[in-house]
Design a protein around this motif. Structure first.
Motif, PDB file in Angstrom:
ATOM      1  N   LYS A 186       4.571  36.356   5.162  1.00  0.00           N
ATOM      2  CA  LYS A 186       5.362  35.396   4.389  1.00  0.00           C
ATOM      3  C   LYS A 186       6.478  36.060   3.577  1.00  0.00           C
ATOM      4  O   LYS A 186       7.303  35.384   2.984  1.00  0.00           O
ATOM      5  CB  LYS A 186       4.460  34.599   3.446  1.00  0.00           C
ATOM      6  CG  LYS A 186       3.382  33.776   4.152  1.00  0.00           C
ATOM      7  CD  LYS A 186       2.525  33.033   3.135  1.00  0.00           C
ATOM      8  CE  LYS A 186       1.498  32.127   3.807  1.00  0.00           C
ATOM      9  NZ  LYS A 186       0.485  32.885   4.548  1.00  0.00           N
ATOM     10  N   SER A 187       6.505  37.374   3.537  1.00  0.00           N
ATOM     11  CA  SER A 187       7.454  38.091   2.678  1.00  0.00           C
ATOM     12  C   SER A 187       8.756  38.386   3.404  1.00  0.00           C
ATOM     13  O   SER A 187       8.879  38.186   4.617  1.00  0.00           O
ATOM     14  CB  SER A 187       6.825  39.398   2.207  1.00  0.00           C
ATOM     15  OG  SER A 187       6.625  40.273   3.320  1.00  0.00           O
ATOM     16  N   THR A 243      11.056  31.940  -1.704  1.00  0.00           N
ATOM     17  CA  THR A 243      11.341  33.186  -0.998  1.00  0.00           C
ATOM     18  C   THR A 243      10.259  33.517   0.014  1.00  0.00           C
ATOM     19  O   THR A 243      10.538  33.941   1.141  1.00  0.00           O
ATOM     20  CB  THR A 243      11.469  34.344  -2.002  1.00  0.00           C
ATOM     21  OG1 THR A 243      12.418  33.988  -3.022  1.00  0.00           O
ATOM     22  CG2 THR A 243      11.928  35.614  -1.314  1.00  0.00           C
ATOM     23  N   THR A 244       9.007  33.334  -0.391  1.00  0.00           N
ATOM     24  CA  THR A 244       7.894  33.667   0.502  1.00  0.00           C
ATOM     25  C   THR A 244       7.340  32.394   1.142  1.00  0.00           C
ATOM     26  O   THR A 244       6.962  31.454   0.453  1.00  0.00           O
ATOM     27  CB  THR A 244       6.766  34.380  -0.263  1.00  0.00           C
ATOM     28  OG1 THR A 244       6.299  33.535  -1.316  1.00  0.00           O
ATOM     29  CG2 THR A 244       7.266  35.683  -0.857  1.00  0.00           C
TER      30      THR A 244
END
Length: 383
Positions: free
Chosen positions: A236-237, A259-260
């Motif tokens: 997810k990063s 963002t993630t």
């Protein structure tokens, strides 16, 4: 979600959460020659000041390969950190250019035929009211003339909660097949992420390797795109220097940091992470014939009218590649991409000038959406 057009972006309403955040003033950069603000810098500053994007960044590349970098706003609304120069962002539907390139490379190798029905490669997969794989060709899925409906609004029916969910490619296809066809194959044009999920599945079927591996080995590594990568499953990063990405359902609502999130719902239609600079390098190399043989590049550049492509007036769509008219005359080859947190617009002119713009939120108004496209036009026409 992963489409370069405003209608889908502005239809994600009623998703904002509490927690007020404010947009800071834009940074101001000056030209090294005369001390005046460069037009592209002013365009980015306006995207932050007037259109309220948290940040904007741009990379320009001239015909000699020389680059210029511009930023405005802040990279993180909480810490007020600087926007990383040529930072990594989710490039979303720009992934389609990479997927189409791999398909066309396989066409050149004789492993795929453009005008063969997708049924040959994915037997029995596409059936029902959404479309019939026996009547839809590979060319039509790459060109968005298949009539297959999109899956995005069904996938994201639960709003931002869905961003944490992992999807298999088959999940997206199954969602789309519950809907009605947009039109008969070849009888219209309609942007659909479903087309490129199917393209990715075809690549995997004929090569025996994942679409991410194929994009990496055939494009990213040969071009040395050091800041572009296919995220691992359930990653997810965003790795490396990057500005945070934000979302708001409506103008003047507080920004939510997104963002993630799990990018699997984009997959072959929109999963890649990269930088404006790498997008420029990829497009220049593609159009210079470094990735495709002349016959396949010519097929890619055969366009049809695409009134809903998201490009400014005059947009046409080829095989994973679009055109946009320029205010200074002529046109540029382009695509663009939108995902929660990031919008990118990029293009290359006939003479090799390239520019890529990224903002760290989806536009909350049609005017803001158009201003991102105008900033790209400025970046190309001012060179």
């Amino acid at each position: 979600m992963f489409k370069p057009r405003p209608t889908a972006l502005l239809a994600l309403g009623a998703l904002a959460l509490a927690g007020a955040l404010t947009t800071p003033a834009a940074s101001v950069a000056t030209s090294a020659e005369d001390g005046t603000v460069a037009p592209v810098q002013k365009a980015l500053d306006d995207l932050v000041k007037k259109d309220k994007f948290p940040a904007a960044l741009a990379t320009l590349r001239d015909t000699y390969g020389q680059e210029q970098f511009f930023t405005a706003g802040v990279g993180d609304l909480k810490t007020k950190s600087e926007v990383p120069q040529d930072g990594r962002v989710r490039i979303a539907s720009n992934t389609k250019m990479f997927t189409a390139t791999v398909v066309l490379q396989l066409v050149g190798e004789g492993k795929i035929k453009l005008d063969t029905p997708i049924e040959k490669y994915l037997p029995g997969l596409v059936r029902g009211k959404a479309g019939d794989g026996r009547k839809i060709t590979v060319r039509q899925i790459l060109q968005h003339t298949s009539g297959l409906p999109d899956y995005d609004e069904i996938v994201f029916v639960d709003g931002l909660k869905t961003l944490r969910k992992y999807f298999k490619p088959q999940d997206m296809v199954d969602y789309a097949l519950k809907k009605k066809a947009l039109f008969k194959p070849g009888k219209g044009w309609g942007y659909s992420n479903t087309n490129y999920v199917l393209a990715g599945l075809i690549v995997e079927k004929v090569t025996g390797r994942s679409i991410g591996d194929q994009i990496t080995s055939r494009i990213i590594k040969p071009l040395d795109l050091r800041d572009t990568y296919w995220p691992d499953a359930r990653d997810k990063s965003i790795q490396g220097p990057h500005p945070h990405g934000y979302f708001a359902a409506k103008p003047n609502q507080p920004w939510i940091d997104v963002t993630t999130f799990d990018p699997s719902s984009g997959w072959a239609a929109g999963q890649l992470i990269g930088t404006p600079g790498d997008l420029n390098r990829f497009l220049v190399a593609l159009l210079n014939g470094e990735l495709l043989e002349p016959a396949q590049l010519a097929e890619m550049k055969k366009t049809v009218n695409a009134p809903d492509s998201g490009a400014t007036e005059g947009g046409r769509y080829g095989l994973g590649l679009s055109t946009v008219k320029l205010s200074c005359g002529g046109f540029a080859w382009t695509h663009g991409g939108d995902a929660p947190g990031y919008s990118t617009r990029n293009a290359v002119t006939k003479d090799g000038r390239a520019a890529a713009i990224a903002v760290t939120a989806l536009a909350t108004t049609l005017e803001a959406h158009k201003n991102v496209e105008k900033a790209l036009d400025t970046a190309l026409c001012d060179q």
